[in-house]
Write an enzyme that holds these catalytic residues in place. Sequence first.
Site: not given
Ligand code: GLC
Length: 535
Positions: A103, A205, A268, A336-337
Amino acid sequence: MTREWWRDAVVYQVYPRSFQDSNGDGIGDLEGVISRLDYLNDGTENSLGVDAIWFSPTFPSPMKDFGYDVSDYRGVDPDFGTLETMDRLIAECHRRNIRVLLDWVPNHSSDQHPWFLESRSSKHNAKRDWYYWRPAKPDGSLPNNWRSVFGGPAWTLAKETGEYYLHSFLKEQPDLNWRNPEVEAAMHDVLRFWFDRGVDGFRIDVMGMIIKEPHLADNPLNPAWKPGDRERSSQLWVNNRNYHEVYDAVKRIRRVFDEYAGRMAVGEVFGTAQEVADYYGSPSMPRLHLAFNFQFIHEREPIYTPWEAETLRRIVRNAEAALPDGAQPCYALANHDRSRFISRHNADGHGLVRARAATVMLLTLRNTPFLYYGEEIGMEDVDVPEDRLQDPARYRSIGRDPERTPMQWDGNEGRGFSTGQPWLPYGRIDRNVAAENRGQDSLLALTRRAIWLRKRTPVLREGSYRELEAPGGVFAFERSNGTGAASVAINTTGTAVDVDLPRPGTVILSTDLRQEGTACATTVPVEPFGAVVVL
Ligand code: GLC
Ligand code: CA
Protein backbone atom coordinates in the site's frame (compact mmCIF):
# COMPACT_ATOMS: atom_id res chain seq x y z
CA MET A 1 0.30 -9.66 -25.92
CA THR A 2 -0.25 -12.21 -23.21
CA ARG A 3 -3.12 -11.53 -20.88
CA GLU A 4 -2.05 -9.65 -17.76
CA TRP A 5 -2.35 -11.66 -14.54
CA TRP A 6 -4.40 -9.05 -12.71
CA ARG A 7 -7.26 -9.36 -15.19
CA ASP A 8 -7.89 -12.89 -13.93
CA ALA A 9 -6.97 -12.35 -10.30
CA VAL A 10 -9.06 -12.38 -7.16
CA VAL A 11 -7.38 -10.09 -4.62
CA TYR A 12 -7.67 -10.46 -0.86
CA GLN A 13 -7.09 -7.49 1.42
CA VAL A 14 -5.17 -8.19 4.61
CA TYR A 15 -5.25 -5.59 7.36
CA PRO A 16 -1.93 -6.65 8.91
CA ARG A 17 -2.77 -5.62 12.49
CA SER A 18 -5.78 -7.89 12.47
CA PHE A 19 -4.93 -11.03 10.54
CA GLN A 20 -2.74 -13.21 12.76
CA ASP A 21 -0.60 -12.43 15.79
CA SER A 22 2.45 -14.67 16.12
CA ASN A 23 4.01 -13.39 19.36
CA GLY A 24 1.13 -12.77 21.74
CA ASP A 25 1.30 -8.97 21.77
CA GLY A 26 -2.26 -8.80 20.44
CA ILE A 27 -1.18 -7.20 17.16
CA GLY A 28 -1.18 -9.09 13.91
CA ASP A 29 2.21 -9.39 12.19
CA LEU A 30 3.89 -10.66 9.03
CA GLU A 31 5.09 -13.88 10.65
CA GLY A 32 1.44 -14.50 11.48
CA VAL A 33 0.42 -13.90 7.89
CA ILE A 34 3.03 -16.40 6.68
CA SER A 35 1.55 -19.03 8.97
CA ARG A 36 -1.89 -18.49 7.41
CA LEU A 37 -0.96 -18.41 3.73
CA ASP A 38 -2.18 -21.94 3.11
CA TYR A 39 -5.66 -20.80 4.10
CA LEU A 40 -5.49 -18.21 1.33
CA ASN A 41 -4.09 -20.49 -1.34
CA ASP A 42 -2.46 -23.89 -0.98
CA GLY A 43 -3.10 -24.74 -4.62
CA THR A 44 -6.17 -26.85 -3.84
CA GLU A 45 -9.88 -26.22 -3.51
CA ASN A 46 -9.55 -26.68 0.26
CA SER A 47 -8.14 -23.15 0.33
CA LEU A 48 -9.73 -19.88 -0.73
CA GLY A 49 -7.65 -19.76 -3.89
CA VAL A 50 -6.91 -16.02 -4.02
CA ASP A 51 -4.32 -14.89 -6.54
CA ALA A 52 -2.98 -11.81 -4.81
CA ILE A 53 -2.91 -10.15 -1.42
CA TRP A 54 -3.07 -6.41 -0.84
CA PHE A 55 -1.48 -5.56 2.49
CA SER A 56 -2.64 -2.33 4.11
CA PRO A 57 0.52 -0.38 5.11
CA THR A 58 3.32 -2.38 6.69
CA PHE A 59 5.91 0.44 6.88
CA PRO A 60 7.36 2.05 10.02
CA SER A 61 4.71 4.35 11.40
CA PRO A 62 3.74 6.15 14.61
CA MET A 63 0.35 4.49 13.91
CA LYS A 64 -1.70 7.65 14.33
CA ASP A 65 -3.65 6.43 11.28
CA PHE A 66 -2.54 2.82 11.71
CA GLY A 67 0.13 2.81 9.04
CA TYR A 68 -1.29 5.42 6.69
CA ASP A 69 1.14 7.80 8.41
CA VAL A 70 4.45 6.47 7.09
CA SER A 71 7.72 7.53 8.75
CA ASP A 72 9.96 5.39 6.52
CA TYR A 73 8.80 4.20 3.13
CA ARG A 74 11.56 1.61 2.87
CA GLY A 75 11.15 -0.42 6.03
CA VAL A 76 8.78 -2.59 8.01
CA ASP A 77 7.19 -1.46 11.25
CA PRO A 78 8.60 -3.38 14.24
CA ASP A 79 5.02 -4.29 15.25
CA PHE A 80 4.84 -6.28 12.01
CA GLY A 81 8.38 -7.64 11.62
CA THR A 82 11.53 -6.70 9.76
CA LEU A 83 12.61 -6.34 6.16
CA GLU A 84 13.79 -9.93 6.43
CA THR A 85 10.29 -11.06 7.43
CA MET A 86 8.87 -9.12 4.51
CA ASP A 87 11.31 -10.76 2.09
CA ARG A 88 10.28 -14.14 3.45
CA LEU A 89 6.60 -13.26 3.21
CA ILE A 90 7.05 -12.26 -0.45
CA ALA A 91 8.91 -15.52 -1.16
CA GLU A 92 6.29 -17.62 0.64
CA CYS A 93 3.50 -15.89 -1.28
CA HIS A 94 5.25 -16.40 -4.60
CA ARG A 95 5.82 -20.07 -3.77
CA ARG A 96 2.03 -20.38 -3.61
CA ASN A 97 1.44 -18.31 -6.76
CA ILE A 98 0.10 -15.45 -4.68
CA ARG A 99 1.12 -11.98 -5.85
CA VAL A 100 1.97 -9.30 -3.33
CA LEU A 101 0.57 -5.78 -3.42
CA LEU A 102 1.77 -3.24 -0.87
CA ASP A 103 0.00 0.00 0.00
CA TRP A 104 1.79 3.10 -1.26
CA VAL A 105 0.80 6.30 0.54
CA PRO A 106 2.04 9.11 -1.72
CA ASN A 107 -0.21 11.98 -0.68
CA HIS A 108 1.25 12.45 2.79
CA SER A 109 3.90 11.14 5.14
CA SER A 110 3.94 10.95 8.90
CA ASP A 111 4.88 14.16 10.70
CA GLN A 112 7.70 12.03 12.16
CA HIS A 113 9.20 11.25 8.75
CA PRO A 114 12.75 12.71 8.61
CA TRP A 115 11.67 14.69 5.53
CA PHE A 116 9.01 16.50 7.50
CA LEU A 117 11.17 16.98 10.58
CA GLU A 118 13.69 18.74 8.34
CA SER A 119 11.04 20.62 6.44
CA ARG A 120 9.45 22.08 9.55
CA SER A 121 12.78 23.03 11.14
CA SER A 122 13.25 26.30 9.22
CA LYS A 123 11.95 28.30 6.28
CA HIS A 124 15.33 27.86 4.60
CA ASN A 125 15.70 24.14 4.97
CA ALA A 126 16.39 22.31 1.71
CA LYS A 127 13.26 20.19 2.28
CA ARG A 128 11.04 23.15 3.16
CA ASP A 129 9.29 22.92 -0.18
CA TRP A 130 8.71 19.17 0.10
CA TYR A 131 5.53 19.99 2.00
CA TYR A 132 3.02 22.83 1.75
CA TRP A 133 3.94 25.74 4.04
CA ARG A 134 1.95 28.97 3.95
CA PRO A 135 1.65 32.00 6.21
CA ALA A 136 -1.74 33.09 7.49
CA LYS A 137 -3.62 35.48 5.22
CA PRO A 138 -3.07 39.19 5.98
CA ASP A 139 -6.31 39.21 7.99
CA GLY A 140 -4.93 36.38 10.12
CA SER A 141 -7.14 33.66 8.66
CA LEU A 142 -6.02 30.25 7.39
CA PRO A 143 -4.18 30.03 4.03
CA ASN A 144 -7.30 28.66 2.32
CA ASN A 145 -10.67 27.13 3.12
CA TRP A 146 -9.81 23.45 2.58
CA ARG A 147 -11.10 20.94 5.10
CA SER A 148 -9.48 17.73 6.31
CA VAL A 149 -11.16 14.51 5.19
CA PHE A 150 -11.29 13.62 8.88
CA GLY A 151 -12.94 16.92 9.84
CA GLY A 152 -11.68 20.36 10.83
CA PRO A 153 -9.39 22.67 8.85
CA ALA A 154 -6.67 21.17 6.65
CA TRP A 155 -4.05 23.54 8.12
CA THR A 156 -2.05 23.39 11.35
CA LEU A 157 0.31 26.06 12.66
CA ALA A 158 3.92 25.02 13.37
CA LYS A 159 5.48 27.13 16.08
CA GLU A 160 9.06 26.81 14.71
CA THR A 161 8.38 29.20 11.85
CA GLY A 162 4.90 30.54 12.51
CA GLU A 163 3.65 29.08 9.23
CA TYR A 164 0.86 26.63 8.54
CA TYR A 165 1.29 23.24 6.86
CA LEU A 166 -1.33 21.43 4.84
CA HIS A 167 -2.75 18.07 5.91
CA SER A 168 -5.69 16.58 4.03
CA PHE A 169 -6.08 13.98 6.80
CA LEU A 170 -4.78 14.05 10.40
CA LYS A 171 -2.40 16.81 11.46
CA GLU A 172 0.15 14.00 11.87
CA GLN A 173 -0.15 13.36 8.09
CA PRO A 174 1.33 16.41 6.31
CA ASP A 175 0.71 16.48 2.54
CA LEU A 176 3.78 16.04 0.34
CA ASN A 177 4.29 18.62 -2.38
CA TRP A 178 4.20 16.58 -5.56
CA ARG A 179 4.86 19.67 -7.67
CA ASN A 180 8.41 19.58 -6.35
CA PRO A 181 10.34 17.27 -8.75
CA GLU A 182 12.56 16.05 -5.89
CA VAL A 183 9.50 14.74 -4.05
CA GLU A 184 8.23 13.01 -7.15
CA ALA A 185 11.64 11.42 -7.79
CA ALA A 186 12.01 10.28 -4.17
CA MET A 187 8.55 8.72 -4.18
CA HIS A 188 9.16 7.00 -7.52
CA ASP A 189 12.32 5.55 -6.00
CA VAL A 190 10.24 4.08 -3.19
CA LEU A 191 8.33 2.09 -5.81
CA ARG A 192 11.58 0.85 -7.35
CA PHE A 193 12.90 -0.13 -3.93
CA TRP A 194 9.98 -2.51 -3.43
CA PHE A 195 9.82 -3.70 -7.03
CA ASP A 196 13.47 -4.68 -6.66
CA ARG A 197 12.44 -6.79 -3.64
CA GLY A 198 9.88 -8.62 -5.75
CA VAL A 199 6.67 -6.80 -4.91
CA ASP A 200 4.12 -7.25 -7.71
CA GLY A 201 2.28 -3.99 -7.40
CA PHE A 202 0.67 -1.37 -5.23
CA ARG A 203 -2.65 -0.20 -4.06
CA ILE A 204 -2.25 3.57 -4.20
CA ASP A 205 -3.74 5.51 -1.34
CA VAL A 206 -5.88 8.60 -2.09
CA MET A 207 -4.51 8.77 -5.63
CA GLY A 208 -6.71 11.69 -6.59
CA MET A 209 -5.32 14.18 -4.11
CA ILE A 210 -1.58 14.22 -4.79
CA ILE A 211 -1.78 17.22 -7.16
CA LYS A 212 -3.52 20.38 -6.04
CA GLU A 213 -4.53 23.55 -7.85
CA PRO A 214 -1.18 25.40 -8.23
CA HIS A 215 -2.18 28.40 -6.08
CA LEU A 216 -4.07 26.29 -3.55
CA ALA A 217 -7.17 28.31 -4.40
CA ASP A 218 -10.20 28.07 -2.12
CA ASN A 219 -12.74 25.39 -2.95
CA PRO A 220 -16.14 26.73 -4.02
CA LEU A 221 -18.93 26.26 -1.50
CA ASN A 222 -21.37 23.44 -2.10
CA PRO A 223 -24.79 24.97 -2.79
CA ALA A 224 -26.52 21.69 -1.87
CA TRP A 225 -25.01 21.57 1.62
CA LYS A 226 -27.30 22.11 4.61
CA PRO A 227 -26.52 22.28 8.32
CA GLY A 228 -26.36 18.76 9.74
CA ASP A 229 -24.66 17.39 6.60
CA ARG A 230 -21.03 16.40 6.91
CA GLU A 231 -18.88 19.44 7.43
CA ARG A 232 -16.40 18.40 4.78
CA SER A 233 -19.08 18.33 2.09
CA SER A 234 -19.80 22.02 2.72
CA GLN A 235 -17.41 22.63 -0.16
CA LEU A 236 -16.81 21.09 -3.56
CA TRP A 237 -13.42 19.40 -3.59
CA VAL A 238 -12.40 20.60 -7.02
CA ASN A 239 -9.03 22.21 -6.25
CA ASN A 240 -7.63 19.34 -4.19
CA ARG A 241 -9.24 16.20 -5.62
CA ASN A 242 -9.18 14.86 -9.21
CA TYR A 243 -7.58 18.17 -10.24
CA HIS A 244 -6.88 17.79 -13.96
CA GLU A 245 -3.08 17.74 -13.66
CA VAL A 246 -3.20 14.73 -11.33
CA TYR A 247 -3.64 12.57 -14.42
CA ASP A 248 -0.20 13.62 -15.69
CA ALA A 249 1.39 12.63 -12.40
CA VAL A 250 -0.39 9.28 -12.68
CA LYS A 251 1.04 8.80 -16.15
CA ARG A 252 4.55 9.32 -14.81
CA ILE A 253 3.87 6.87 -11.96
CA ARG A 254 2.74 4.33 -14.53
CA ARG A 255 6.07 4.69 -16.34
CA VAL A 256 7.85 3.52 -13.18
CA PHE A 257 5.61 0.46 -13.06
CA ASP A 258 6.41 -0.21 -16.70
CA GLU A 259 10.15 -0.28 -15.97
CA TYR A 260 9.39 -3.70 -14.47
CA ALA A 261 7.53 -6.63 -15.99
CA GLY A 262 4.07 -7.61 -14.81
CA ARG A 263 3.57 -5.00 -12.11
CA MET A 264 0.13 -3.59 -11.30
CA ALA A 265 -1.26 -0.34 -9.88
CA VAL A 266 -4.74 -0.07 -8.40
CA GLY A 267 -5.79 3.37 -7.30
CA GLU A 268 -8.05 4.40 -4.46
CA VAL A 269 -10.05 7.06 -6.24
CA PHE A 270 -13.36 8.72 -5.57
CA GLY A 271 -15.74 10.47 -7.89
CA THR A 272 -18.23 9.86 -10.66
CA ALA A 273 -17.99 6.81 -12.94
CA GLN A 274 -16.32 9.12 -15.47
CA GLU A 275 -13.77 10.50 -13.01
CA VAL A 276 -12.89 6.94 -11.99
CA ALA A 277 -12.65 5.85 -15.64
CA ASP A 278 -10.24 8.69 -16.39
CA TYR A 279 -7.65 7.10 -14.10
CA TYR A 280 -7.31 4.23 -16.56
CA GLY A 281 -6.17 6.50 -19.39
CA SER A 282 -6.24 5.06 -22.90
CA PRO A 283 -4.37 2.22 -24.60
CA SER A 284 -1.94 4.74 -26.13
CA MET A 285 -1.60 6.71 -22.89
CA PRO A 286 -2.05 4.27 -20.03
CA ARG A 287 -2.45 5.47 -16.47
CA LEU A 288 -3.49 3.01 -13.72
CA HIS A 289 -4.16 -0.64 -14.47
CA LEU A 290 -7.18 -0.55 -12.17
CA ALA A 291 -9.12 2.05 -10.24
CA PHE A 292 -11.50 1.08 -7.45
CA ASN A 293 -15.19 1.50 -8.03
CA PHE A 294 -16.71 1.91 -4.54
CA GLN A 295 -20.29 2.37 -5.67
CA PHE A 296 -21.49 -0.91 -4.19
CA ILE A 297 -20.36 0.45 -0.84
CA HIS A 298 -21.83 3.87 -1.39
CA GLU A 299 -22.97 5.67 -4.47
CA ARG A 300 -22.90 8.91 -2.55
CA GLU A 301 -21.35 9.41 0.86
CA PRO A 302 -22.41 9.19 3.61
CA ILE A 303 -25.35 7.09 2.44
CA TYR A 304 -24.65 3.41 1.94
CA THR A 305 -25.86 1.77 -1.25
CA PRO A 306 -28.98 -0.33 -0.67
CA TRP A 307 -28.94 -4.00 -1.69
CA GLU A 308 -31.50 -3.53 -4.38
CA ALA A 309 -31.50 -4.86 -7.95
CA GLU A 310 -32.18 -1.59 -9.78
CA THR A 311 -29.31 0.10 -7.98
CA LEU A 312 -26.86 -2.74 -8.59
CA ARG A 313 -27.75 -2.81 -12.27
CA ARG A 314 -27.30 0.95 -12.59
CA ILE A 315 -23.89 0.86 -10.91
CA VAL A 316 -22.57 -1.76 -13.31
CA ARG A 317 -24.20 -0.08 -16.31
CA ASN A 318 -22.53 3.23 -15.47
CA ALA A 319 -19.15 1.64 -14.87
CA GLU A 320 -19.27 -0.38 -18.09
CA ALA A 321 -20.37 2.67 -20.10
CA ALA A 322 -17.68 4.96 -18.71
CA LEU A 323 -14.65 2.69 -19.03
CA PRO A 324 -12.37 3.03 -22.04
CA ASP A 325 -11.65 0.06 -24.31
CA GLY A 326 -9.64 -2.64 -22.62
CA ALA A 327 -10.27 -1.31 -19.12
CA GLN A 328 -11.64 -3.70 -16.54
CA PRO A 329 -13.74 -2.65 -13.55
CA CYS A 330 -12.59 -3.30 -10.02
CA TYR A 331 -15.26 -3.56 -7.37
CA ALA A 332 -15.12 -3.96 -3.62
CA LEU A 333 -17.98 -4.70 -1.26
CA ALA A 334 -16.04 -3.78 1.87
CA ASN A 335 -12.71 -2.46 3.10
CA HIS A 336 -10.98 -1.12 6.20
CA ASP A 337 -12.70 2.27 5.92
CA ARG A 338 -16.36 1.25 5.76
CA SER A 339 -18.87 -0.77 7.71
CA ARG A 340 -18.77 -4.47 6.89
CA PHE A 341 -21.18 -5.73 4.22
CA ILE A 342 -23.47 -7.65 6.57
CA SER A 343 -23.72 -4.76 8.98
CA ARG A 344 -24.72 -2.43 6.17
CA HIS A 345 -27.50 -4.74 5.02
CA ASN A 346 -28.82 -6.28 8.20
CA ALA A 347 -31.68 -4.01 9.27
CA ASP A 348 -34.14 -6.91 8.80
CA GLY A 349 -31.72 -9.61 9.98
CA HIS A 350 -31.11 -10.98 6.47
CA GLY A 351 -27.58 -9.62 6.15
CA LEU A 352 -25.89 -13.00 6.02
CA VAL A 353 -28.03 -14.35 3.16
CA ARG A 354 -27.48 -11.12 1.25
CA ALA A 355 -23.74 -11.54 1.78
CA ARG A 356 -23.97 -14.92 0.04
CA ALA A 357 -25.64 -13.42 -3.03
CA ALA A 358 -23.20 -10.50 -2.97
CA THR A 359 -20.27 -12.92 -3.03
CA VAL A 360 -21.72 -14.65 -6.08
CA MET A 361 -22.23 -11.28 -7.75
CA LEU A 362 -18.76 -9.93 -7.02
CA LEU A 363 -17.09 -13.09 -8.28
CA THR A 364 -19.10 -13.35 -11.49
CA LEU A 365 -19.17 -9.73 -12.64
CA ARG A 366 -16.64 -8.58 -15.22
CA ASN A 367 -14.03 -7.16 -12.85
CA THR A 368 -11.00 -7.76 -10.71
CA PRO A 369 -12.71 -8.53 -7.38
CA PHE A 370 -11.22 -7.37 -4.08
CA LEU A 371 -12.28 -9.25 -0.93
CA TYR A 372 -11.74 -7.75 2.51
CA TYR A 373 -10.46 -10.23 5.10
CA GLY A 374 -13.18 -11.77 7.23
CA GLU A 375 -15.97 -11.00 4.78
CA GLU A 376 -15.74 -14.61 3.60
CA ILE A 377 -16.75 -15.83 7.05
CA GLY A 378 -19.45 -13.21 7.53
CA MET A 379 -17.71 -11.02 10.07
CA GLU A 380 -19.83 -8.12 11.21
CA ASP A 381 -18.99 -4.71 12.66
CA VAL A 382 -18.02 -5.13 16.30
CA ASP A 383 -19.41 -2.86 18.97
CA VAL A 384 -16.13 -1.51 20.35
CA PRO A 385 -16.50 -0.04 23.85
CA GLU A 386 -15.61 3.64 24.13
CA ASP A 387 -12.48 2.97 26.20
CA ARG A 388 -11.09 0.59 23.57
CA LEU A 389 -11.60 2.77 20.50
CA GLN A 390 -8.38 3.21 18.54
CA ASP A 391 -9.11 5.08 15.34
CA PRO A 392 -8.64 8.82 15.79
CA ALA A 393 -10.45 9.56 12.53
CA ARG A 394 -13.99 9.93 13.75
CA TYR A 395 -15.57 10.84 10.45
CA ARG A 396 -18.03 8.14 11.23
CA SER A 397 -19.05 8.83 14.79
CA ILE A 398 -17.08 5.88 16.18
CA GLY A 399 -14.32 5.73 13.60
CA ARG A 400 -13.35 2.61 11.67
CA ASP A 401 -12.50 0.16 14.44
CA PRO A 402 -15.71 -1.90 14.12
CA GLU A 403 -14.64 -3.27 10.71
CA ARG A 404 -10.99 -3.79 11.68
CA THR A 405 -11.35 -6.38 14.45
CA PRO A 406 -9.19 -9.52 14.46
CA MET A 407 -9.74 -12.33 11.97
CA GLN A 408 -11.62 -15.18 13.63
CA TRP A 409 -9.86 -18.47 12.96
CA ASP A 410 -11.63 -20.65 15.50
CA GLY A 411 -14.13 -20.62 18.34
CA ASN A 412 -11.62 -20.33 21.17
CA GLU A 413 -11.38 -17.29 23.38
CA GLY A 414 -8.50 -15.80 21.38
CA ARG A 415 -10.17 -16.83 18.10
CA GLY A 416 -6.91 -18.45 17.03
CA PHE A 417 -5.73 -14.87 16.43
CA SER A 418 -3.71 -14.21 19.56
CA THR A 419 -2.78 -15.60 22.94
CA GLY A 420 -2.68 -12.09 24.37
CA GLN A 421 -5.07 -9.17 24.72
CA PRO A 422 -6.08 -8.28 21.13
CA TRP A 423 -5.68 -4.65 20.02
CA LEU A 424 -9.41 -4.58 19.26
CA PRO A 425 -12.12 -6.81 20.75
CA TYR A 426 -13.31 -9.95 18.95
CA GLY A 427 -16.62 -10.34 17.17
CA ARG A 428 -19.41 -12.88 17.54
CA ILE A 429 -17.84 -16.23 18.18
CA ASP A 430 -19.92 -18.31 15.77
CA ARG A 431 -18.37 -16.61 12.74
CA ASN A 432 -15.02 -18.34 12.45
CA VAL A 433 -13.03 -20.35 9.94
CA ALA A 434 -13.03 -23.62 11.88
CA ALA A 435 -16.82 -23.64 12.29
CA GLU A 436 -17.41 -22.73 8.65
CA ASN A 437 -15.02 -25.43 7.50
CA ARG A 438 -17.30 -28.01 9.05
CA GLY A 439 -20.25 -27.27 6.75
CA GLN A 440 -20.57 -27.33 2.98
CA ASP A 441 -23.20 -24.67 3.27
CA SER A 442 -21.25 -21.92 4.98
CA LEU A 443 -20.43 -18.55 3.46
CA LEU A 444 -16.78 -19.60 3.52
CA ALA A 445 -17.53 -22.75 1.51
CA LEU A 446 -19.59 -20.74 -0.97
CA THR A 447 -16.82 -18.15 -1.37
CA ARG A 448 -14.31 -20.90 -2.06
CA ARG A 449 -16.55 -22.57 -4.61
CA ALA A 450 -17.13 -19.23 -6.35
CA ILE A 451 -13.42 -18.39 -6.53
CA TRP A 452 -12.42 -21.80 -7.87
CA LEU A 453 -15.31 -21.81 -10.31
CA ARG A 454 -14.11 -18.47 -11.65
CA LYS A 455 -10.62 -19.90 -11.99
CA ARG A 456 -11.69 -22.83 -14.14
CA THR A 457 -14.38 -21.04 -16.13
CA PRO A 458 -12.79 -18.66 -18.67
CA VAL A 459 -16.07 -17.00 -19.57
CA LEU A 460 -16.45 -15.76 -15.97
CA ARG A 461 -13.03 -14.12 -16.14
CA GLU A 462 -12.87 -12.94 -19.73
CA GLY A 463 -16.43 -12.81 -21.00
CA SER A 464 -18.12 -9.59 -21.97
CA TYR A 465 -21.00 -8.23 -19.90
CA ARG A 466 -24.62 -7.77 -20.93
CA GLU A 467 -27.74 -7.05 -18.87
CA LEU A 468 -30.55 -9.61 -18.98
CA GLU A 469 -34.27 -8.94 -18.65
CA ALA A 470 -35.43 -10.00 -15.21
CA PRO A 471 -38.44 -9.68 -12.92
CA GLY A 472 -38.55 -6.68 -10.56
CA GLY A 473 -36.06 -7.01 -7.72
CA VAL A 474 -33.75 -9.30 -9.71
CA PHE A 475 -30.43 -8.20 -11.18
CA ALA A 476 -29.52 -10.56 -14.02
CA PHE A 477 -26.63 -10.47 -16.43
CA GLU A 478 -24.79 -12.59 -18.92
CA ARG A 479 -21.09 -13.12 -19.43
CA SER A 480 -20.20 -14.43 -22.85
CA ASN A 481 -17.25 -15.13 -25.11
CA GLY A 482 -16.75 -16.95 -28.38
CA THR A 483 -17.29 -20.34 -26.78
CA GLY A 484 -20.23 -19.90 -24.45
CA ALA A 485 -22.26 -17.84 -22.04
CA ALA A 486 -23.04 -17.87 -18.32
CA SER A 487 -26.17 -16.30 -16.86
CA VAL A 488 -26.22 -14.86 -13.36
CA ALA A 489 -29.34 -13.89 -11.42
CA ILE A 490 -29.27 -12.02 -8.11
CA ASN A 491 -32.59 -11.93 -6.28
CA THR A 492 -32.66 -8.97 -3.91
CA THR A 493 -36.23 -9.66 -2.76
CA GLY A 494 -37.44 -11.87 0.07
CA THR A 495 -39.57 -13.98 -2.30
CA ALA A 496 -38.49 -16.87 -4.51
CA VAL A 497 -38.61 -16.03 -8.23
CA ASP A 498 -38.24 -17.79 -11.57
CA VAL A 499 -35.91 -16.02 -13.95
CA ASP A 500 -36.00 -16.54 -17.73
CA LEU A 501 -32.82 -17.88 -19.25
CA PRO A 502 -31.52 -16.90 -22.71
CA ARG A 503 -30.53 -20.56 -23.21
CA PRO A 504 -30.77 -23.84 -21.30
CA GLY A 505 -27.94 -24.88 -19.03
CA THR A 506 -26.86 -26.29 -15.68
CA VAL A 507 -26.68 -24.50 -12.34
CA ILE A 508 -22.94 -24.29 -11.67
CA LEU A 509 -23.16 -22.17 -8.53
CA SER A 510 -25.98 -21.27 -6.19
CA THR A 511 -26.50 -19.78 -2.75
CA ASP A 512 -28.71 -22.86 -2.32
CA LEU A 513 -26.18 -25.67 -2.45
CA ARG A 514 -28.81 -28.33 -3.27
CA GLN A 515 -29.52 -26.57 -6.54
CA GLU A 516 -26.00 -26.94 -7.91
CA GLY A 517 -25.79 -29.44 -10.77
CA THR A 518 -29.46 -29.25 -11.71
CA ALA A 519 -30.43 -28.71 -15.33
CA CYS A 520 -32.64 -25.80 -16.38
CA ALA A 521 -34.49 -25.40 -19.66
CA THR A 522 -36.11 -22.00 -19.97
CA THR A 523 -36.16 -20.65 -16.42
CA VAL A 524 -34.20 -20.99 -13.21
CA PRO A 525 -35.64 -20.62 -9.70
CA VAL A 526 -33.78 -18.28 -7.33
CA GLU A 527 -34.34 -18.50 -3.59
CA PRO A 528 -35.25 -15.42 -1.52
CA PHE A 529 -32.21 -13.11 -1.35
CA GLY A 530 -30.30 -15.78 -3.27
CA ALA A 531 -28.23 -15.99 -6.44
CA VAL A 532 -27.57 -18.58 -9.16
CA VAL A 533 -25.14 -19.00 -12.02
CA VAL A 534 -26.17 -21.09 -15.02
CA LEU A 535 -23.78 -22.29 -17.72
C1 GLC B 1 -7.23 6.12 2.59
C2 GLC B 1 -7.14 4.91 3.48
C3 GLC B 1 -7.55 5.30 4.86
C4 GLC B 1 -6.60 6.36 5.36
C5 GLC B 1 -6.56 7.55 4.40
C6 GLC B 1 -5.39 8.43 4.68
O1 GLC B 1 -8.53 6.55 2.42
O2 GLC B 1 -7.90 3.86 2.95
O3 GLC B 1 -7.56 4.20 5.74
O4 GLC B 1 -7.00 6.80 6.63
O5 GLC B 1 -6.40 7.14 3.07
O6 GLC B 1 -4.19 7.82 4.30
CA1 CA C 1 2.29 -9.57 17.04
